[in-house]
Structure formats: C-alpha cells, structure tokens
Design a protein around this motif. Structure first.
Motif, PDB file in Angstrom:
ATOM      1  N   ALA A  30       0.818  -1.230   0.080  1.00  0.00           N
ATOM      2  CA  ALA A  30       0.164  -0.050   0.238  1.00  0.00           C
ATOM      3  C   ALA A  30       0.831   1.279  -0.040  1.00  0.00           C
ATOM      4  O   ALA A  30       0.258   2.439  -0.204  1.00  0.00           O
ATOM      5  N   PRO A  54      -5.585   2.737  -0.547  1.00  0.00           N
ATOM      6  CA  PRO A  54      -4.715   2.024  -1.027  1.00  0.00           C
ATOM      7  C   PRO A  54      -4.755   0.473  -0.611  1.00  0.00           C
ATOM      8  O   PRO A  54      -4.607  -0.769  -0.864  1.00  0.00           O
ATOM      9  N   ARG A  57      -7.909  -1.548  -1.610  1.00  0.00           N
ATOM     10  CA  ARG A  57      -7.678  -1.917  -2.907  1.00  0.00           C
ATOM     11  C   ARG A  57      -6.638  -3.221  -3.087  1.00  0.00           C
ATOM     12  O   ARG A  57      -7.050  -4.178  -3.578  1.00  0.00           O
TER      13      ARG A  57
END
Length: 71
Positions: A30, A54, A57
């Motif tokens: 990340a 992030p 994700r």
C-alpha cells in the motif's frame, strides 16, 4: 457513528490477518510504513481516505466493509 469509525482499525487488522499478511506485507503493497499501518489498526491514527484507499484496494475489500454499522 463514532463507534463505527472506532471499528475501522480492528476490521482492517482482521482482514489483513485473514489473508495471512504481516504488517510489512500490506504496508509495502500500500506504500506506507508498517508503523503507520500499526497505528491505524490500533486506533492511534485517524483513518483517512488517503490511507484507506490503497489498503482496501490491495485487500480486495470496499471502504464500506470497514465502516459498516454493527447489525
């Protein structure tokens, strides 16, 4: 709502551990330091979109999964 936000860190930690990832694994993916991720998971750092996007994700989850109210 505050109690929902207080659950972001523990939920994040639970998903990371369920994937079998260490703090270092997820933080490097990340683009943040392990200490930042640790503070976020423990509630010592405020969650922000800049940090959560992030992470979610790479974990394959939605932000909604972290901030959903308890049912």
């Amino acid at each position: 709502m505050d109690s929902d936000l207080a659950q972001v860190g523990p939920r994040l930690r639970a998903v990371r551990r369920a994937r079998g990832w260490s703090l270092e694994d997820l933080s490097s993916r990340a683009g943040m330091s392990p200490s930042t991720l640790s503070r976020l998971e423990s509630g010592k750092r405020q969650a922000s979109l800049e940090l959560l996007l992030p992470l979610t994700r790479h974990l394959g989850i939605r932000i909604d999964d972290l901030v959903r109210p308890e049912t």
